[in-house]
Design a protein around this motif. Structure first.
Motif, PDB file in Angstrom:
ATOM      1  N   ALA A  73      40.151  45.285  35.968  1.00  0.00           N
ATOM      2  CA  ALA A  73      39.527  43.952  35.435  1.00  0.00           C
ATOM      3  C   ALA A  73      38.316  43.877  36.360  1.00  0.00           C
ATOM      4  O   ALA A  73      38.439  44.034  37.449  1.00  0.00           O
ATOM      5  N   SER A  74      37.173  43.550  35.725  1.00  0.00           N
ATOM      6  CA  SER A  74      35.815  43.287  36.735  1.00  0.00           C
ATOM      7  C   SER A  74      36.166  41.900  37.511  1.00  0.00           C
ATOM      8  O   SER A  74      36.928  41.043  37.502  1.00  0.00           O
ATOM      9  N   ILE A  75      35.283  41.859  38.492  1.00  0.00           N
ATOM     10  CA  ILE A  75      35.246  41.010  39.341  1.00  0.00           C
ATOM     11  C   ILE A  75      34.114  39.750  39.407  1.00  0.00           C
ATOM     12  O   ILE A  75      32.999  40.599  39.401  1.00  0.00           O
ATOM     13  N   GLY A  76      34.536  38.833  38.777  1.00  0.00           N
ATOM     14  CA  GLY A  76      33.242  37.531  38.571  1.00  0.00           C
ATOM     15  C   GLY A  76      32.997  37.379  37.076  1.00  0.00           C
ATOM     16  O   GLY A  76      32.670  36.277  36.692  1.00  0.00           O
ATOM     17  N   GLY A  77      32.898  38.624  36.202  1.00  0.00           N
ATOM     18  CA  GLY A  77      32.654  38.415  34.965  1.00  0.00           C
ATOM     19  C   GLY A  77      34.043  37.853  34.329  1.00  0.00           C
ATOM     20  O   GLY A  77      34.919  37.786  34.646  1.00  0.00           O
ATOM     21  N   LYS A  87      38.166  34.554  34.974  1.00  0.00           N
ATOM     22  CA  LYS A  87      37.365  35.357  35.953  1.00  0.00           C
ATOM     23  C   LYS A  87      38.307  35.730  37.091  1.00  0.00           C
ATOM     24  O   LYS A  87      39.189  35.004  37.456  1.00  0.00           O
ATOM     25  N   VAL A  88      38.180  37.053  37.788  1.00  0.00           N
ATOM     26  CA  VAL A  88      38.476  37.357  38.884  1.00  0.00           C
ATOM     27  C   VAL A  88      37.529  37.328  40.024  1.00  0.00           C
ATOM     28  O   VAL A  88      36.473  37.821  39.772  1.00  0.00           O
ATOM     29  N   LEU A  89      37.753  36.506  41.216  1.00  0.00           N
ATOM     30  CA  LEU A  89      37.148  36.112  42.161  1.00  0.00           C
ATOM     31  C   LEU A  89      37.439  36.730  43.572  1.00  0.00           C
ATOM     32  O   LEU A  89      38.722  36.534  44.045  1.00  0.00           O
ATOM     33  N   SER A  90      36.492  37.162  44.392  1.00  0.00           N
ATOM     34  CA  SER A  90      36.783  37.901  45.428  1.00  0.00           C
ATOM     35  C   SER A  90      36.682  36.589  46.556  1.00  0.00           C
ATOM     36  O   SER A  90      36.246  35.608  46.136  1.00  0.00           O
ATOM     37  N   LEU A  91      36.954  36.921  47.857  1.00  0.00           N
ATOM     38  CA  LEU A  91      36.942  35.908  48.839  1.00  0.00           C
ATOM     39  C   LEU A  91      35.338  35.735  49.149  1.00  0.00           C
ATOM     40  O   LEU A  91      34.862  34.451  49.302  1.00  0.00           O
ATOM     41  N   LYS A  92      34.518  36.629  48.870  1.00  0.00           N
ATOM     42  CA  LYS A  92      32.941  36.311  48.951  1.00  0.00           C
ATOM     43  C   LYS A  92      32.629  35.201  47.900  1.00  0.00           C
ATOM     44  O   LYS A  92      31.631  34.455  48.045  1.00  0.00           O
ATOM     45  N   GLN A  93      33.066  35.658  46.995  1.00  0.00           N
ATOM     46  CA  GLN A  93      32.633  35.014  45.449  1.00  0.00           C
ATOM     47  C   GLN A  93      33.219  33.377  45.591  1.00  0.00           C
ATOM     48  O   GLN A  93      32.502  32.582  45.248  1.00  0.00           O
ATOM     49  N   PHE A 259      42.380  38.293  45.906  1.00  0.00           N
ATOM     50  CA  PHE A 259      41.683  37.846  44.695  1.00  0.00           C
ATOM     51  C   PHE A 259      42.390  36.734  44.319  1.00  0.00           C
ATOM     52  O   PHE A 259      43.411  36.614  44.463  1.00  0.00           O
ATOM     53  N   ALA A 260      41.345  35.886  43.605  1.00  0.00           N
ATOM     54  CA  ALA A 260      41.869  34.503  42.879  1.00  0.00           C
ATOM     55  C   ALA A 260      41.383  34.758  41.546  1.00  0.00           C
ATOM     56  O   ALA A 260      40.495  35.522  41.201  1.00  0.00           O
ATOM     57  N   VAL A 261      42.365  34.007  40.599  1.00  0.00           N
ATOM     58  CA  VAL A 261      41.897  34.074  38.998  1.00  0.00           C
ATOM     59  C   VAL A 261      41.381  32.686  38.727  1.00  0.00           C
ATOM     60  O   VAL A 261      42.115  31.671  39.007  1.00  0.00           O
ATOM     61  N   GLN A 278      44.977  39.325  34.402  1.00  0.00           N
ATOM     62  CA  GLN A 278      45.289  40.409  35.259  1.00  0.00           C
ATOM     63  C   GLN A 278      44.333  40.487  36.345  1.00  0.00           C
ATOM     64  O   GLN A 278      43.074  40.421  35.944  1.00  0.00           O
ATOM     65  N   CYS A 279      44.654  40.587  37.463  1.00  0.00           N
ATOM     66  CA  CYS A 279      43.897  40.655  38.750  1.00  0.00           C
ATOM     67  C   CYS A 279      43.095  42.109  38.736  1.00  0.00           C
ATOM     68  O   CYS A 279      43.360  42.957  38.175  1.00  0.00           O
TER      69      CYS A 279
END
Length: 543
Positions: A73-77, A87-93, A259-261, A278-279
């Motif tokens: 799964a892509s991150i942020g998109g 959307k899957v988001l990292s801590l930075k996002q 990661f957060a969703v 899906q993370c």
């Protein structure tokens, strides 16, 4: 081999040339979790890492045009897995999202960044609600949020003759006061903040140390007082509250995943929408009920009700622990040690079905009804008889649900045996490692489709009996037969003169099983979206 299965054999001809499928195969038996053109995957649970056997072991999400169903799964998109976008988001996002929200409120209300952040956390990051309340009564809103405007900016300061009200130390040393002007020494404040952050896990609502004072200690003040390791923990907790306070966000439940969703599904729609996500780490879970794995085609309220019922000891305690059954002919005790339901008694050689205990010779015919519960006429004499009939009906569905659960666990061991079988195939034939991947793919498909089948029984238990339910059970029945045929193929010992035949049968059956699974999911999920909904439950459902 049936005509229906022969239709799919040609679709599988490129399988042996590459472990990953091209885009045209994505809607049949693509890598775990890839999404078909119709918008959802026929599969939904991850498999043991050993199962990949050279293929991709991580499920992929699908809406990214660049990946088109392949990779993680892509991150942020925006991604799509099943019926919902997410959307899957990292801590930075997550930090970037918070920063943008703080800047927006800061600019709109002309506040300091620390005050804007405190207000947003008080209003659970609902900017519109915050601005509306502030415009209505700014002073009251700030006071409720624990902000006192107009005071001196908190900073470390040495005050001659100051006595700390906590430690009563009168030595001249660094002190700090918030805008409320309650002053304490740095050592006491540091100890207080460390206790709040480490022991209590608090971050966003740490109040002033003064008695009955509700002014909030902001992030900039915490930076002045605590060591770097405590500050890192504090910021991590702030990030967690950002997700925890947002009903449209969830942390991935996988161990050690950060990661957060983000998913915009409304709780009121969970009776018609199954928000499987899906993370980026590959873990799949339900955004609605937060159950690990993919519970399609069962909606969240039914899953919740079913799980509660299965935990009721009054109905299941004696049955869940039962791992053995007696042969229906010689009554020898038999333990199931594989995923296939075709059992052969070692003592009398009687072949029977593990699920319904009927003769295996009757299975696979046009009147195979092992998966369907036959309702009996409602001519019970008393309440006890009705209760017994209700329990019998429940156990019919529970035993099949539990059987697939057990088969999935047993087939985890099959991955290891399959790798050995693949090595044997290479030794006994001219097939390369890539060309024997059909076995690994078959095992992988089997585990995922069994998960779908498992949840069809939970769904069928609560459905009203009507023509739509009959069609649902027909699809369930077709998939059940296909799964058992594939399972039996994988249990067969290798015979050197029949390797080519085994390979063809297994690849054809794998494609057929995936196709039948997709048909069942397509039809069932479409039933949720119809207006009025096709599926009628025996009792009203609410999440």
């Amino acid at each position: 081999m049936s005509d229906a299965e022969l239709d799919y054999s040609s679709e599988y001809e490129d399988y042996q040339d590459d472990v990953e499928f091209d885009d045209d195969m994505a809607d049949l038996t693509s890598e775990a979790g890839s999404v078909s053109d119709s918008g959802f995957s026929p599969f939904g649970t991850s498999t043991p890492a050993s199962a990949s056997a050279g293929g991709q072991g991580i499920l992929s999400s699908a809406s990214s045009s660049a990946a088109k169903g392949k990779g993680r799964a892509s991150i942020g998109g925006e991604d799509l897995y099943g019926q919902v976008e997410y959307k899957v988001l990292s801590l930075k996002q997550l930090e970037e999202e918070q920063r943008r929200a703080i800047e927006y409120v800061e600019d709109m209300l002309k506040l300091k960044p620390e005050s804007a952040a405190t207000l947003l956390r008080y209003f659970n990051w609902k900017k519109e609600k915050l601005i509306e309340a502030y415009m209505e009564d700014a002073e009251v809103t700030l006071e409720k949020a624990g902000i006192r405007e107009g005071g001196a900016q908190p900073r470390l300061k040495r005050v001659r003759g100051f006595v700390c009200d906590v430690c009563y130390d009168n030595e001249t040393k660094e002190t700090l006061a918030l805008t409320c002007d309650h002053r304490f020494c740095k050592a006491c404040y540091c100890h207080y903040l460390t206790s709040k952050i480490i022991d209590e896990g608090e971050s966003r609502r740490i109040e002033c140390m003064g008695k009955d004072c509700h002014v909030i200690v902001d992030e900039k003040t915490v930076e002045l007082l605590v060591p770097p390791d405590i500050l890192d923990r504090y910021r991590l907790l702030l990030n967690r509250t950002y997700v925890d306070d947002n009903p449209r966000m969830r942390w991935c439940p996988a161990p050690n995943c950060e990661f957060a969703v983000s998913c915009a599904v409304a709780p009121r729609s969970l009776d018609v929408t199954i928000p499987t996500v899906q993370c980026a780490c590959g873990h799949i879970f339900c955004f609605g009920c937060q159950l690990d794995g993919d519970h399609r085609p069962c909606c969240c309220p039914i899953v919740k009700r079913w799980m509660k019922k299965c935990k009721d000891d009054s109905e299941t305690s004696n049955w869940i622990s039962a791992n053995t059954k007696e042969c229906t002919k010689c009554h020898s005790t038999i333990e199931k040690n594989g995923g296939c339901n075709h059992m052969t008694c070692k003592k009398c050689k009687w072949e029977f079905c593990w699920v319904c205990m009927g003769p295996w010779s009757e299975h696979g015919t046009s009147w195979y009804n092992c998966s369907r519960y036959e309702e009996k006429a409602d001519n019970y004499k008393d309440a006890q008889s009705k209760s017994r009939a209700a329990l019998e009906r429940y156990l019919h569905y529970y035993n099949r649900f539990s059987n697939h659960e057990q088969s999935i666990r047993l087939e985890a061991d099959l991955y290891v045996r399959t790798e050995k079988k693949m090595e044997e195939l290479q030794e006994q034939s001219t097939l390369s490692w890539i060309e024997v991947q059909f076995l690994a793919k078959a095992v992988e498909t089997l585990g995922k489709v069994r998960t779908v089948l498992k949840w069809t029984y939970a769904m069928a238990f609560y459905l009203e009996k009507n023509n739509f339910t009959q069609m649902f059970e027909d699809n369930q029945n077709d998939l059940e037969q296909a799964v058992e045929s594939l399972s039996e193929l994988l249990e067969r010992p290798l015979e050197e003169d029949k390797i080519a035949e085994l390979r063809q049968q297994t690849t054809d059956k794998t494609v057929y099983v995936a196709k039948r699974c997709k048909v069942l999911l397509d039809d069932t999920l479409r039933g949720y979206e119809e207006e009025p909904p096709r599926w009628i439950w025996q009792e009203p459902i609410k999440f």
